[in-house]
Structure formats: C-alpha cells, structure tokens
Design an enzyme around this catalytic site. Sequence first.
Site, PDB file in Angstrom:
ATOM      1  CB  SER A  64       0.082  -6.205   1.202  1.00  0.00           C
ATOM      2  OG  SER A  64      -0.689  -6.357   0.034  1.00  0.00           O
ATOM      3  CE  LYS A  79       2.451  -6.431  -2.856  1.00  0.00           C
ATOM      4  NZ  LYS A  79       2.136  -6.448  -1.410  1.00  0.00           N
TER       5      LYS A  79
END
Length: 797
Positions: free
Chosen positions: A696, A739
């Site tokens: 990611s 996140k």
Amino acid sequence: MADTDRETLERDERGDIELPSELPVLPISEAVIFPAMMVPLVLSDANLVHLADDCLAGDKILGAFAQRAVDDDEEEEIADRDLIYQVGTAVKIQKMLRFPDGSMRLLGQGVARCRIREFISDHPYMKARVELIPEERQDDSRTLAYMRGVANNFMKIIDASESLSDELKVVIMNIDDPGRLADLIATNLDIEVEEKQQILEESSPRKRLQLLSKLVMRELDVLELGQKLQSSVRKSIDKDQREYYLRQQLKAIQRELGDTDEGSVELDELAERIADADLPERVKAACEREYDRLTRMSPGASEYTVSKTYVDWLLDLPWNVSSEDILDLVRAEKILERDHFGLEDVKERIIEYLAVRKLKPDHRGPILCLAGPPGVGKTSLGRSIAEAVGRKFFRFSLGGMRDEAEIRGHRRTYVGAMPGRIIHGIKECGTNNPLFMLDEIDKLGQDFRGDPASALLEVLDPEQNNSFTDHYLTLPFDLSKTMFITTANLLDTIPRPLLDRMEVIQLPGYTNLEKLQIAKRYLVPRQVDANGLGTRHVRFTDAGLMAVIEFHTREAGVRNLEREIGAVCRKVATDVAKGKTKRQSIGAKNLHDYLGPPSYSEDRLRSRLAVGVVTGLAWTQVGGKILYIEGLSLPGGRGNLKLTGQVGNVMQESAAAAYSYLRNRFGLAAEFAPFFAERDIHIHLPAGAIPKDGPSAGIAMASVLLSLLLRKTVDRRTAMTGEITLTGAVLPIGGLLEKVLAAHRAGIRTVIIPAANEVDLESIPDEVRDAVTFVPVAHVDQVWDTIFPGVLAGAGK
C-alpha cells in the site's frame, strides 16, 4: 543397588528378586495384595505418581500395605502412618501406562511378604525400613490334608459363583505349594480386608490354610443361602417382570441379612428423575438403558460411577427447555445504546435479528464474527446483546486451545471423561438457546490432539449444528436455536472454511472524539466508582481527557485509556485518604502531576517536508498510523535503488515497480537522463526497529522518487496510500478506515486513495469526512498531478 542411602539387601527366598531394606510405602484401600499375584494399580494422587516415578527410575520395587477402615469423624484424628498395617507385600512394577489427566496405571507382581520396622519419611510420600518375612517350608501330611479340603471347597464356590472363572479351578489343581495355594485362594475369595490381612500376616502355610478353611466354609454357606433366595424370588415374579429379577434378588438378600443399601435409594431417585424428565425419545431410551445397567452393578464398581455420571449429564441438559426471546426492539436499542457508544453496524444487525424473529419465530440464530483491534468492545458487547435479546449468556475463550476434545468432549472409554465446553455451557445456562460468546477465535491452535477449528465447523454451521454430537454424550443435541457470536482481532489466521460460516462485522478503531465521549459516558464514572470516589472528589475536563487520549495512549480501542483514567483516580483516592477534601479537577495542564511525562509524542505533522519526503499511511493491529517515507538522490552512482527501515519483500518489489515506471516515464528526457544514469536512490522508512511490509506504500514511494527527480517538496498536509503496478495503475488497499482515522488525528487535510476504495468512504465517520478531502485516483499520474499541479504537463514528453 549400590545407592549410598540404602542399607544392605536381603534375598527373597521365593525367587531371585533382591528386596531393598528401604521401600516407598503405597497405601492400598479396600484390598490386600499377596505375593506372586499380578495386580493392577491406579494412581491419581500427584504424590503417589511421584512415588511410582521414583520406583521406575530405580529398582521398580515398592511396598504395598493395606489401610485400616475408620469412620469419617475419626480419620482427621489419626495420622496416615497409623492407618497402615505393618505387614504388606513388596511389589515389583512390570508395566506402566500414563493417562492425559496425569494419572498412572501400573501392573505389579507381588514379590514377598515384608514388615515395616520404622517409618523414615512422610513427604512427598511415605517411606519405611522393612524386613523380609521368610516363608516357612511345610509339606507334611497334615498340611496336605488342609490343602485338599480348602481346594475342594473353593472349587465348589467357583462352580456356584458367576464372577469366578472355571480356569481358576485348573490353576488350583496344579499348585502343590501350600503357601502359594493359600495366597491364591485368599486373593480370589470375597472376604473382608481385615480377614485377608490376617492371612497375609501369617507366615506359616498350614495356619493360613486353617484360617482359610473356616472362611471358605462360611462363604460356601452364604452362596448356598443365596441360591435358595434366588429360587424363592423366581417364584414370586412373573415372566413379564424378568427385568426386575436382580433387584428383587438384592432386596431378598438385604432382608435376610438385615442390612440396608443406600445404593437402592439412589437408584429409586434416579428412576423418578428419568420418569419426570422431558426428554427426546432417543435420550430417554439411553437413560433407561444405562439405568438397567446400574441396577445390575455393584455400587462399588468403577463402571457404576461412570454410568451414573453419564445419566446425570443426560438428565441435567435442557433438551427441550428454551428461554423466551424479548422481541421489544425499542428496549433492545436502549440497552445497546446504554452500554456501548458507536458500533452502529453491530447494533443494527441485532435489531434486524429481533425484527425477523418477531415476524418468523422459528428463525435460526445468527452466527456473527466481530472483528477488530483490541479494546473496541467486542467481548463486552456480547453480554449486552444477551440482555437485549433476553437470553442466558455464556463465554469462553478459544485462545491457545489445541485439543479437539475441548469442543467435542472425551469419549467415555477414557478415565475422567467429560463433555466438551459447548455442552458444559448449555448445562450451565439451563436453556437450549443461550447466547454463546466464543472469544479469540483467531488464536486457535492445533497439535497431535486434533484441530479445534475443524471441530467448530459443525458447531457454527446452521445446516449441521441441529444435530451436534458430543463424544461423551454420543447423542445429537440441537444447537440451531443457540446464538453464536465470535470475536477476532485478525481474520487472516481463521481457517477459510470456518470463516465462511460466519457473518463478519468489522469494528473499526475509535476516533479521538469518540474516545472522548466513551470516556465521559462510561470509563470515568466506572473508574471513579471502582476507586471509592464520587463527583465531589474528582472532575475530568474535556481537555484533560483529550490529553490522556493523545499523549498517554496509542490504541484503536479504549482499554489503555480506561487504565490511565484508573491511575489518575488512584492518585486522587490516595489524597482523599490522607485527608484532602478539596475537589480535584484534572485538566491538560496538571495531568503531568498524575500520569507523569507523556508516554507518546503527539503524532503531529512535520512543520515542513524536505525534498524527497512524502507522508504515507500504515495499518497496524492497534489502528492506523502516518508514516513518513524519506528519499535521497546520491551523486556518483549508477542508477541503483536501495531500501532501508526493515522493509519486507512486498514493499521492496513495490519500490522497484515505482522506480521502473518513473524511469520509463522520464528516462528518455534529456534533462532527467543524468538522474537515472549517474545517481543512486536511497529510500528509508523511519522506525527501523519495526518490521514493515505490504504494497500500500507504492504510490507514496513513487511520489518520493518524483520529488527527488523534480527537486520539489510535497504538501505536508497531504497523505496517500495505494498499490502501484509496473504500468502505473493504482490498485485498492485494505485498512482504509484505520488509515484515514490516523490521518485525521494527525491533522492531514488531503488523502489520496485508490479509486476502487471510494466505496469504503461510507464507513468513514461524518466528522472525518467533513475535515478531510479525499482524492480517488486510478493511475499514478493522477497522484502526481495532485501533489504537483501542472508540473507534469510536457515533462518527459
């Protein structure tokens, strides 16, 4: 046999076995062991198992001594060694077998008679100095006459008894040693322990035979009387009542002896329970079958206890007992809101279940899996759901469980067998439709004892659990009415077939504002009360609680937050106990006096970012985190790429793909050619002690490389996450919610996300969506256009 702590050895006259002068003492209850006899010994006490281990490590010989029978009120006043007869038998251990519950089964053979001279220790087991009792040699005609008389009468007993084998007659007919014959008959004769002990203590074979002749005649008379009683009982019962034969015979014997049997009272009570119980047909048949066996067994037999316990379990289970669900949706909503803040998905699912149950009463209970980081309220939610639904609650942890029998139970062939935890929980709740909370399902283990996860496949499958069969019960129990809720921190470790049977509900971490509300509504009142305080003693300001959240905890849940609030309350309680009555107000400025310096530095943004630094986003087990990715362009190189910061293989491959795409995109441009040909690139991810991996960070590392290429800085309030391919496509990632929450806490204003993750924005809290701008991208060029608007126009063309 040359141990320094042993005295001289004496030789057994009957064989080659050497008998030590010191032996460990094994107390024997309700039995006497004779020389030359094979005898099984079952040891369950830890000290006696220790005794056996020491014997097996040495000469394998121990002293077996019978115990006197005393009343319960006298037992406490008499020392253990005073209960033991002084004459016993030295036994040599031939075989040993250990059992899973820690017990041990031994097969031993009597060696010789021995007498205790003195005890030398009591702990961890008794040990004594012993002396060998020599066997007298007697083969005169008088002894021979006693042998024949006793042997003939005992063979009559064998003929009349159902418990003695005819093979015993063959053995007796071939024994010419009077002492051994007396010992064999005494072993198999059904007489009192004191009478057997009297025979054991007699060293003269002739005198042993004299004692036995009286006892054998007495037992023969009892058997003949029993046959007469049997005949009279048979006449008093019908052919249709033959199943009561043994019970009638026992009652007749009791009347003749003037004795009472407590076992018959127990069996009568058991029969009443079976008749009154509301049981399925198969279960009732099993109870009646076991009851039949019990009536044919002696209460002293080991099998009696096993069968009695089994029937008790069958009768105690709520086969047809169900609690009535409370289908009041408004009440359920109030209870769930009262006990937990947020968690809207779970609350909505429970309300949906109640609504469906209200419309369709035979609807099966859901099997939910609450997945999320520690401390977000997964376990405590189970009890609230049980209260809202109106069901009994049972919770047990699966963490570290490795034995399949913990779920399915042990088969009754094993010593100490019991049902598994599922049936235990059903019995404890008293209903067949409780709410089961299976905690930490992601931490199941497996070893040679089986795979508990595979055993749970039947439990958590609505198509199979209506006939769940525990190994102990061997009868199907309907679990389809039971409501199962499991909890997990990670879904990756749950076996795929097991995960497929559960409806997964993700519980994300809390935002700081949510934590503040949870602290004010639940944590502070609970800790104030737990520490004996009241509102007149302490007050937490919003700023003080926010300081605890930001600087003294770093978690997705609120477990550590409650712990820190408790620490503050204990400090206040100490002051109150010393006589300080002034109300203490806990704010951000004086928090240091209670909790000391901050445990965590604020996850704030850097004041400015240098060239080659980009803010990425990472996922951890305790929530999200911002992650700075730093890069340097080193002169005098050859276009090599180096990564540091304990990065994994996947992250290294992402960096390589990003670098290859950048080189393909700009490498042919004259102004950028030296960058790729004459410089090395070093990318570093700080916090080098923490392992990092995953794809990611791909677009973040691509942006680091572009920042170095263009010598331009990236806005410090912009963060990004997304996987990059070799052609520059941006792929979706996981953990977006965690996140984004981390980015919001740190003050990020723009978050670049993969376009495929745009659907996940619905799970983002409204307060976060209002404060953060999301930029969905499908290609890395869109990322670069966002962080460097207009700069790429014509670059590298």
